[in-house]
Design an enzyme around this catalytic site. Structure first.
Site, mmCIF file in Angstrom:
data_model
loop_
_atom_site.group_PDB
_atom_site.id
_atom_site.type_symbol
_atom_site.label_atom_id
_atom_site.label_comp_id
_atom_site.label_asym_id
_atom_site.label_seq_id
_atom_site.Cartn_x
_atom_site.Cartn_y
_atom_site.Cartn_z
ATOM 1 N N ASN A 1 0.870 -1.065 0.131
ATOM 2 C CA ASN A 1 0.188 0.132 0.145
ATOM 3 C C ASN A 1 0.988 1.344 0.069
ATOM 4 O O ASN A 1 1.539 1.482 1.019
ATOM 5 C CB ASN A 1 -0.857 -0.067 1.324
ATOM 6 C CG ASN A 1 -1.828 1.132 1.254
ATOM 7 O OD1 ASN A 1 -1.748 2.061 0.498
ATOM 8 N ND2 ASN A 1 -2.878 1.182 2.200
ATOM 9 N N CYS B 1 -21.447 -0.032 -3.169
ATOM 10 C CA CYS B 1 -20.646 -0.627 -4.157
ATOM 11 C C CYS B 1 -20.956 0.310 -5.629
ATOM 12 O O CYS B 1 -21.886 0.535 -5.817
ATOM 13 C CB CYS B 1 -21.137 -1.982 -4.389
ATOM 14 S SG CYS B 1 -20.852 -2.844 -6.061
ATOM 15 N N CYS C 1 7.412 20.245 -7.146
ATOM 16 C CA CYS C 1 6.315 20.705 -8.056
ATOM 17 C C CYS C 1 6.758 22.102 -8.748
ATOM 18 O O CYS C 1 6.972 22.236 -9.978
ATOM 19 C CB CYS C 1 5.023 20.809 -7.671
ATOM 20 S SG CYS C 1 3.777 21.143 -9.053
#
Lengths: 393, 393
Positions: B129, B221, B279
């Site tokens: 993860n 769902c 960035c």
């Protein structure tokens, strides 16, 4: 089931098997939960109807095989697959077939894979060349059986024909079938829509661009990519689902120019001077039903417009693409709760603004909870109820 | 290779294996013939270069798994796959995973399938993860190894990151990677481009429309279809191929609105007030290289325009979408030879016109030769040589 059309007994037997219930229960073991959710979301009225439909796929190559897999995963009632070719390693540049299937007929290899993916789908494998007289007669015969394998005495037992062939002759032969609608996927070799035989109401999905200089010729290998083929199969089956299940706008013609990501659409008209009498007959029938179709199209357009208007009203946060937060007197606490680990004010931002996202230093140091963002939206059930009420007018 | 990053020895071993030659020979047993044909067609200069590239796919779900399969079939050099989830039957509504893989980790199941499809691709499976601190560190570490498994001391060993994740946190974490370009596939749950962290030069492929009312929430769902997911994966990998192999126009942002087959495109600009210092640094670097990029883009546009102009000149018959035949004094015999079994004149057509296609009666009665149409076009080799000469300026 290879080597011609299955007997009526075979067909009846294959349908007699017990199908799993198409359940909407949200559990990991339910293969249909995410399809049935289309109902709850108000997109499809009755998803289970997909089991009533039979689709014939002519040509099980780079487009047809992927279309077959998509429809199988969607739980289509029955697929009829036509191809006379065998799987070769040279086909591995497209999705679906696997190297260990080299040498098998494409129809048998497809049935093997598709049965493994979804045993609920009735699969019929026709290993034959429809451009021979014998093959054409068998092809026409197979289309007049229903899902139980019963002959329908000339009436069509198939709801839609998907033409995924890679040559002109086969396309012309599919054009002879006048008993049900058909969508054509123009592959990369073939770019001339056969306007003089296109039936009224037929729909087209056309690939072009990346391979438009490609020709199919003896001894010349045409370039193709799994991307282009997969996109065309996806657009074709998306259109099929919209057509069969009655949602969205069914495209009449949709092209894909890969080099520039350009997707031209257009209306296609039937040719009133067509040399095919059956086509002319279908044109007259189609013309006669025009008022009813126009009314239905108008109603659908109104329904979609109303749906969009509702979505625009209710989706203040769902659709907030630019992460703009309005500081309402009633709401700041609620809004701030969306990202618990953000400082409540940021020194270098103008008054009244704060960051919705943590800055990079915070992100680097903290483990992000996987539940942080999921409770931000409004009451989904409420919105669904409103939407369904609107849809049921 | 499951359970974390492979050791340097493992990575080195996996690349030491003998790869098959990427041959352009046109034989059924050659898995690369139809990809290498892109060179002969003048679309890609050097297709073999694809073996030099490493692509990281973060999220091996409905989009990422199909993207991985497409790149594997295209013969990509190396794929790095990241996911911590397991395959469930509830995933069977999308392409790629098979029911017999239920319970396996998605990365291991993907490596199993992809190795079978193309053993030439170096596959690295990272079952982790990336939104945990440990997972993120491993993720960043894995990106700094090259194809031989050698550490690059902070430099990137990956040419492109494809972000195919289904949640906001993971997308934000991928945004932290500043060392190489990335394309993001926005899945159906997530529709807000993270503008404040988008890096200069990043590209986006966005799905919307059919599932725009869908939210990812505990106990809810979300609906999804193999069609939409497959189309998005196809567009993402098509863009990847164009970017890596240098052909066509690389899309900066491409959306797909499934209900109406609408494909919005737009330019995306970096945020000069981004809170991520890395960035901002990339923005400055990107700005510095702008003149060079503009010149390259102009040259590419000119090349494409010239190519199109040539195609328009040479493809009189190839591009004849409406089957219009010009009756030139020099040509009638040649044109008529295209369909040998058509009568040389048709009684019910105006003078000077004849049918290119046989009428339905003829088609019903005759076995159509599979070679009838293949010799109609001009000398392909000649046209290719002209095109290549034009491309090489």
């Amino acid at each position: 089931m290879a080597g011609g059309e299955p007997s009526e007994q075979d067909a009846a037997k294959s349908v007699a098997k017990e199908k799993r219930v198409m359940s909407s229960e949200v559990v990991d073991s339910n293969p249909y939960s995410r399809l049935m959710a289309l109902k709850r979301m108000g997109i499809v009225d009755n998803y289970e109807r997909i089991r009533d439909y039979s689709v014939a796929i002519v040509g099980v190559g780079g487009v047809g095989s992927v279309a077959a897999e998509m429809l199988t995963r969607c739980g289509i009632g029955r697929l009829l697959l036509y191809d006379y070719d065998t799987v070769e390693l040279a086909n591995m540049n497209r999705l679906f077939f696997q190297p260990h299937q080299a040498g098998m007929t494409k129809t048998d290899a497809a049935v093997q894979t598709l049965t493994g993916i979804n045993p609920d789908v009735v699969l019929e494998s026709y290993t034959q060349n429809i451009t021979t007289v014998e093959g054409f007669n068998k092809f026409m015969g197979s289309l007049t059986r229903n899902m139980k394998g019963e002959r329908l005495d000339g009436k069509s037992g198939v709801d839609l024909v998907l033409s995924c062939v890679d040559n002109y002759e086969a396309r012309m032969v599919v054009n002879q079938v006048q008993s049900q609608p058909c969508m054509q996927a123009y592959d990369l070799f073939f770019r001339r829509p056969a306007m003089n035989l296109v039936k009224p109401g037929w729909n087209q999905v056309v690939a072009s661009g990346i391979d438009e200089k490609t020709l199919k010729r003896e001894g010349v290998c045409a370039a193709s990519l799994p991307t282009t083929m997969g996109i065309i199969a996806g657009l074709l089956v998306q259109n099929t689902l919209k057509y069969l299940l009655g949602f969205g706008v069914v495209s009449k013609y949709l092209g894909y120019s890969a080099l520039k990501d350009f997707f031209p659409t257009m209306e296609m008209k039937p040719n009133p001077q067509c040399t095919n009498n059956s086509c002319l007959q279908r044109q007259r029938e189609f013309e006669a039903t025009k008022p009813a179709r126009d009314a239905a199209a108008k109603a659908e357009a109104e329904r979609l417009a109303a749906e969009e208007a509702l979505a625009a009203t209710v989706s203040l946060h769902e659709e907030n693409e630019w992460n703009i937060c309005l500081m309402d007197d009633e709401e700041p606490k609620d809004v701030r709760e969306r990202v618990p680990d953000i400082p409540s004010s940021s020194g270098n931002l103008p008054e009244g603004l704060f960051r919705e996202l943590p800055d990079s230093e915070v992100l680097d140091k903290s483990v992000i909870s996987s539940e942080s963002f999921v409770d931000a939206e409004g009451d989904l059930e409420d919105l669904q109820r409103q939407l369904e009420a609107l849809n049921s007018f």
